[in-house]
Design a protein around this motif. Structure first.
Motif, PDB file in Angstrom:
ATOM      1  N   UNK A 149     -14.139   6.814  17.034  1.00  0.00           N
ATOM      2  CA  UNK A 149     -13.340   7.832  15.400  1.00  0.00           C
ATOM      3  C   UNK A 149     -12.527   9.469  15.276  1.00  0.00           C
ATOM      4  N   UNK A 150     -13.618   9.841  15.976  1.00  0.00           N
ATOM      5  CA  UNK A 150     -13.648  11.064  16.179  1.00  0.00           C
ATOM      6  C   UNK A 150     -12.692  12.207  17.235  1.00  0.00           C
ATOM      7  N   UNK A 151     -13.746  11.128  18.451  1.00  0.00           N
ATOM      8  CA  UNK A 151     -12.203  10.429  19.442  1.00  0.00           C
ATOM      9  C   UNK A 151     -10.618  11.140  19.370  1.00  0.00           C
ATOM     10  N   UNK A 162      -7.796   2.780  17.191  1.00  0.00           N
ATOM     11  CA  UNK A 162      -7.713   1.293  17.263  1.00  0.00           C
ATOM     12  C   UNK A 162      -9.246   0.241  17.978  1.00  0.00           C
ATOM     13  N   UNK A 163     -10.315   1.324  18.899  1.00  0.00           N
ATOM     14  CA  UNK A 163     -11.259   1.024  19.110  1.00  0.00           C
ATOM     15  C   UNK A 163     -11.947   1.296  18.210  1.00  0.00           C
ATOM     16  N   UNK A 164     -11.953   2.071  17.374  1.00  0.00           N
ATOM     17  CA  UNK A 164     -13.135   2.530  16.325  1.00  0.00           C
ATOM     18  C   UNK A 164     -12.895   1.528  15.086  1.00  0.00           C
ATOM     19  N   UNK A 165     -11.918   1.097  14.738  1.00  0.00           N
ATOM     20  CA  UNK A 165     -11.684   0.119  14.146  1.00  0.00           C
ATOM     21  C   UNK A 165     -11.960  -1.144  14.392  1.00  0.00           C
ATOM     22  N   UNK A 166     -11.291  -1.294  15.449  1.00  0.00           N
ATOM     23  CA  UNK A 166     -12.519  -2.889  15.520  1.00  0.00           C
ATOM     24  C   UNK A 166     -14.411  -3.065  16.406  1.00  0.00           C
ATOM     25  N   UNK A 174      -9.741   2.003   7.484  1.00  0.00           N
ATOM     26  CA  UNK A 174      -8.048   2.914   6.691  1.00  0.00           C
ATOM     27  C   UNK A 174      -7.370   3.103   7.482  1.00  0.00           C
ATOM     28  N   UNK A 175      -7.722   4.588   8.374  1.00  0.00           N
ATOM     29  CA  UNK A 175      -7.152   5.371   8.496  1.00  0.00           C
ATOM     30  C   UNK A 175      -5.877   4.165   9.548  1.00  0.00           C
ATOM     31  N   UNK A 176      -6.166   3.383   9.534  1.00  0.00           N
ATOM     32  CA  UNK A 176      -4.906   2.594  10.420  1.00  0.00           C
ATOM     33  C   UNK A 176      -4.359   1.944  10.273  1.00  0.00           C
ATOM     34  N   UNK A 177      -4.372   1.597   9.258  1.00  0.00           N
ATOM     35  CA  UNK A 177      -3.888   0.961   7.963  1.00  0.00           C
ATOM     36  C   UNK A 177      -2.489   2.098   7.498  1.00  0.00           C
ATOM     37  N   UNK A 199      -4.558  -6.191   6.923  1.00  0.00           N
ATOM     38  CA  UNK A 199      -5.896  -6.664   7.569  1.00  0.00           C
ATOM     39  C   UNK A 199      -6.469  -6.140   7.791  1.00  0.00           C
ATOM     40  N   UNK A 200      -6.011  -4.463   8.617  1.00  0.00           N
ATOM     41  CA  UNK A 200      -7.450  -3.215   8.231  1.00  0.00           C
ATOM     42  C   UNK A 200      -8.035  -2.786   6.864  1.00  0.00           C
ATOM     43  N   UNK A 201      -6.763  -2.396   6.026  1.00  0.00           N
ATOM     44  CA  UNK A 201      -6.739  -2.635   4.592  1.00  0.00           C
ATOM     45  C   UNK A 201      -8.356  -3.328   3.894  1.00  0.00           C
TER      46      UNK A 201
END
Length: 330
Positions: A149-151, A162-166, A174-177, A199-201
């Motif tokens: 996420x920091x990256x 996306x990788x962090x969310x996955x 939350x940020x992706x949503x 889905x992401x929320x």
């Protein structure tokens, strides 16, 4: 051959930096840990001035997270990175705190540049950001979802988000949503976008992130799923999320509540009463002062006494109130 003294000094600094990053924080005493937690609690309630004295206790003991929050509190109080804030960030960064490195890496955009009173840092902003990136890459390669996420914060590359969310990092989910809500991403059909948002929320909410719980609650109410709305609103309120507490208390304080809530003026009064402690920022206290008298006017003295007892018990048995501000926010 003439030696480049500057390069030699930087080389040895880098070696020293790496060794320091590999050194774990000294264990805090119970008193220091409690002070750190109290400081972060106050910071999350937008009471940065009050937070400083508590954060200093743990920061002086060498805790990198307390040092970061100390730097943040001082910076926000002064609206720029003062010499004292810079020192806190640098001590934290030397222990490998990527948040502090990122803050130091953004120093060129700080108000001190406009004011022409920036304190000299041990490294340039570019060098700090490079260190943040390199350390985050190293940690991400080991599966650290927060570093992924920091990256994203550092590079702006959505692949990292996306990788962090996955990888199940709640804030990234939350940020992706919210990114999809704001029009980001590519979807062939509007329904697919809505599905991805929910889905992401939902993933973030189920991972315990209260702002996502309220985001999911909003999605549920848009589908007239009042039961789902109530559940997620109550869950977020139970975790101390200020907007959720205020919303929940306001609903149940009404004689005929909306969305299927059950009228409960005693609990409503208790929760609103607790929100009165938020006399720092956030402006919620003004809303509370409007709603609380409306709830109180229909209550007996016995109910008010019961409500104040409940307020005390709620505070002792639930997480502290928090606005859940963005850790890297301004």
């Amino acid at each position: 051959m003439k030696l480049n003294t500057t390069k030699i000094l930087k080389f040895f600094y880098y070696i020293f930096f790496i060794l320091i990053c590999q050194t774990a924080n000294a264990a805090l005493t119970q008193h220091q840990e409690e002070a750190k937690n109290k400081g972060i609690e106050l910071y999350n309630q937008y009471k940065a001035i009050s937070a400083i004295e508590f954060l200093k206790i743990a920061a002086d003991a060498g805790d990198d997270e307390a040092q970061y929050y100390l730097g943040e509190s001082i910076r926000k109080n002064n609206r720029y990175i003062t010499q004292e804030a810079l020192k806190a960030y640098e001590e934290s960064a030397k222990k490998g705190n990527i948040y502090s490195m990122i803050r130091l890496g953004g120093a060129n955009d700080d108000l001190c540049v406009t004011m022409k009173n920036c304190s000299p840092s041990e490294l340039s902003a570019v060098e700090w950001m490079e260190k943040a990136k390199n350390l985050a890459i190293e940690q991400a390669s080991q599966g650290n979802a927060e570093s992924m996420y920091l990256l994203w914060e550092i590079t702006g590359n959505d692949d990292w988000l996306e990788k962090s969310a996955e990888s199940n990092f709640a804030l990234a989910q939350f940020r992706l949503a919210t990114k999809y809500q704001e029009g980001g991403g590519i979807f062939l059909l509007p329904s697919k976008r809505l599905d991805a948002i929910e889905k992401w929320m939902k993933a973030s909410a189920e991972n315990g992130y209260p702002p996502a719980m309220m985001g999911l609650a909003a999605a549920r109410i848009n589908k007239s799923d009042f039961s789902g709305f109530r559940i997620w609103n109550e869950n977020a309120a139970a975790l101390g999320y200020v907007s959720a507490v205020f919303g929940y208390a306001s609903y149940i304080g009404e004689g005929e509540p909306k969305y299927g809530f059950v009228s409960d003026p005693v609990t409503s009064y208790a929760l609103l009463y607790n929100l009165l402690e938020l006399d720092g920022g956030g402006n919620v206290i003004n809303n509370v002062k409007d709603v609380l008298p409306e709830v109180e006017k229909n209550m007996s003295k016995e109910q008010i006494t019961e409500a104040k007892k409940l307020a005390k018990n709620w505070k002792a048995t639930h997480p502290p109130l928090s606005f859940f501000p963005d850790k890297l926010g301004y």
